[in-house]
Design a protein around this motif. Sequence first.
Motif, PDB file in Angstrom:
ATOM      1  N   ASP C 120       0.838  -1.363   0.614  1.00  0.00           N
ATOM      2  CA  ASP C 120      -0.096  -0.148   0.104  1.00  0.00           C
ATOM      3  C   ASP C 120       0.705   1.775   0.139  1.00  0.00           C
ATOM      4  N   ALA C 122      -0.106   4.304   0.573  1.00  0.00           N
ATOM      5  CA  ALA C 122       0.173   5.054   2.115  1.00  0.00           C
ATOM      6  C   ALA C 122       0.956   4.476   3.153  1.00  0.00           C
ATOM      7  N   ALA C 123       0.691   3.111   3.293  1.00  0.00           N
ATOM      8  CA  ALA C 123       1.736   3.403   4.137  1.00  0.00           C
ATOM      9  C   ALA C 123       3.266   3.019   4.118  1.00  0.00           C
ATOM     10  N   ASP C 125       3.945   5.391   2.437  1.00  0.00           N
ATOM     11  CA  ASP C 125       4.637   7.165   2.657  1.00  0.00           C
ATOM     12  C   ASP C 125       3.841   7.339   4.224  1.00  0.00           C
ATOM     13  N   ALA C 126       3.480   6.593   4.799  1.00  0.00           N
ATOM     14  CA  ALA C 126       3.271   7.076   5.844  1.00  0.00           C
ATOM     15  C   ALA C 126       4.839   6.480   7.515  1.00  0.00           C
ATOM     16  N   ALA C 127       4.817   5.065   6.278  1.00  0.00           N
ATOM     17  CA  ALA C 127       6.544   5.257   7.217  1.00  0.00           C
ATOM     18  C   ALA C 127       7.249   6.323   7.106  1.00  0.00           C
ATOM     19  N   ARG C 128       7.151   6.334   6.099  1.00  0.00           N
ATOM     20  CA  ARG C 128       8.818   7.658   5.745  1.00  0.00           C
ATOM     21  C   ARG C 128       8.395   8.508   6.402  1.00  0.00           C
TER      22      ARG C 128
END
Lengths: 368, 214, 245
Positions: C120, C122-123, C125-128
């Motif tokens: 995903d 989004a996942a 992106d969120a991690a970074r």
Amino acid sequence: MIRFEGATKTFPDGTVAVGGLDLLAATGSITVLVGPSGCGKTTSLRMVNRMIEPTGGRIMIDDRDTASMDAAQLRRGIGYVIQHAGLFPHRTIVDNIATVPRLLGWDRSTTRNRALELIERVGLPASFAGRYPHQLSGGQQQRVGVARALAADPPVMLMDEPFSAVDPVVREQLQEEFLRLQSELGKTILFVTHDIDEAVKLGDQVAVLRVGGVLAQVADPATLLRDPVDDFVADFAGRDRGYRGLGFRPAPSLTPRSEPAVTLGTSPEEVRRSGNAWVLVVDDDRRPLGWVEPARVTEPVATDRLHRGGTVARLDGSSRAILDAALSSPSGRGVVVDDDGCLLGTVTSAEVVAALQSPPGPDSSGQP
Amino acid sequence: MTWILDHLDDIGYYTLQHAWLAALPLLLGLLLATPLGWAARRYRGLYTPVVAGTGLLYTIPSLALFILMPLILGTQILDPVNVVVAMTIYTVALLTRTVADGLGAVPDSVIASATAMGLGPVRRLFTVELPLAVPVIAAGLRVAAVSNVSIVSVAALIGVPQLGSLFTDGFYRDFLDPIVAGLVACVVLALLFDLVIVVLARLLTPWLRTGGAP
Amino acid sequence: MNDVLKWLTDGAHWRGGEGIPLRLGEHLLYSGLALLVAAVLAVPLGLWVGHTGRGRYLAVNVSGGLRAVPSLGLLFAAIMLLGPRLSGEAGVFIPSELVLVVLAVPPILAGAYAGVEQVDAAARDAARGMGMRGWQVLWQVEVPNAMPLVISGLRSAALQVVATATLAATVGLGGLGRFLIDGLSVRDYAQMAGGAVLVAALALLVDLLGATLQRLVVSPGVTGQTGRSTARTRRGGRLRLALRS
């Protein structure tokens, strides 16, 4: 405090996404970036935590140039919430929330306790801790997204359309709870949305961007609605600006007229005594329940016979709420209540409008 | 090189043999997988057993399956029917899930509106659901086609003539030319199959050829 | 059918230097070694391709193109080209193993890069955005979520290797394929069918092992084995990586 100083992003193909943005997001308040698609609002937000590197200008957080900091360290100190939450599918809710504390090397039990505390803080049952993201609804996932961003208690939060992907009813709830949470936490928040209604509802300050990342106007919501600088902002702020602007104007000082009211179980004869076309019904604590038409009452007043269309307003609420109470009431008399929700009296729309037309008080732009 | 030019007739014959041994199972497999895939979709409880069951068949190595065929069919070991049936089994194994998933990818709104316009289940399947599933089914068919062309060559070991025979010929005579010719012919044949399926799928889905809305 | 059963249950075939246990051991050794080498090469490479997006075009085409190359022809060609340069047993063993590795790499590579790619966005992106560094994003987010496809690739490769190792008996390698090939050459149907049953059973067992491994190492949050699941988490988890001989 976040300060954009001529922040610019030009992509390699020459497109200018953000063209020299100057903006100050004050400490402890919500600054909303709003604008049509292609206005560079998300690019601006993502430049703050350097998910996108600016090609010009500076972005300062509390007088530290973000460019001088290690990108990963910088991001760990900034809460980050995105549209689809972006939860990690392979981690349970509690582990998702624990992400940043773990990156920061917090010890196990502190991390876990903090995560459990946040689950409740964002309004989720503690039993969700061990669940996986796919077992939650979109709105619930978004709450976890907010909790995850709050985990290490960052002073600054970046929120990129966090409530856009959920249905309107859930969005409303999330917005309300977000405001409640912010009133407790007082974070410095930069919030991106394409929805002007969301912007004026949530923002202490709203920055409208036009395509190409140029700031069109930055103002508090009431000023924005009342006094748009140009056609673009006026168009973008949308219809009913005057009416919506009333939402940011305190109710004018009015003295509600006393309203004869009856309680449940009152006999038809009693109801007809006032001679009015509509009669207000209250409970034993004088909280308004609804209206009845005496002409149609044939048996003692019961809850299922009530007309419930009217909204109720408080004297210390917004002008919009009190006008709406008058406009929505079947009798034309808007119900006004005190802090406990007990009946104070009624006002008509004519009275509200008349009061609004008299010159406004010294503080006409304050938040409700 | 001269060997190849001297044996063009043989190579042509082997290629034709190879082509029908790979193509016929592809058609039979599609015919069998369509109702199976439809049933797996239609009756939810069937999905896992049908897909897992056909998937297990795909795990059996080809040489073993070729050799076991006479045991099941009562044929002679040299009979090409063994190869056709075995290859059909592989094709069904690959395509059943593809058909089921392809039908599953048809938007619910489309099915609902077709039903609302009065299309019965059978008519709806043939005029709405299967046409819309063509891209997914074609993608599965391409995988099956390339895999079939490659696997058929193993049948040379049980004495069924096709391009694989060039491998055994060359190997037993310690002569590389036929092997190289066989490898090239196999790859070309696989590409040809792939091309035919791509073209057919395009012809069957005219709505995907026009550009998107401006 | 009875002859096949008799062959399989004959105690003499279960003993000695050419017995079933030894052939099975050889088969497992050839397959396991090739799979290990291929995994060591292809898993990191595939993760890297998926993580960076670099070399994707090459990876797609190499793994797709190799599907069209018949394993039997590749095996013979390898023996004839390399065999003469090596002495004794190595002349068979090394080219065979090489072919097994070459055939096992594409599905593993494809599984690894497709697995990382379908994580995903989004996942990621969120991690970074939360401050994970590149390798942390890879290890903590991309790899766990890519696991279903990584293992799916390994399973495909394992089947491919077990099947091709059977064919390697034609060039003189050991393994269960010996029963099939020797049976064919002396027209002993009981022996070849008995061998075929063993090979099929081994393949099924290997696949079952792969399925168990999948169950053990993949988070229930990724497989959706926890009840209600959304379309988003299921998507991509079932990409099929077909490559067989």
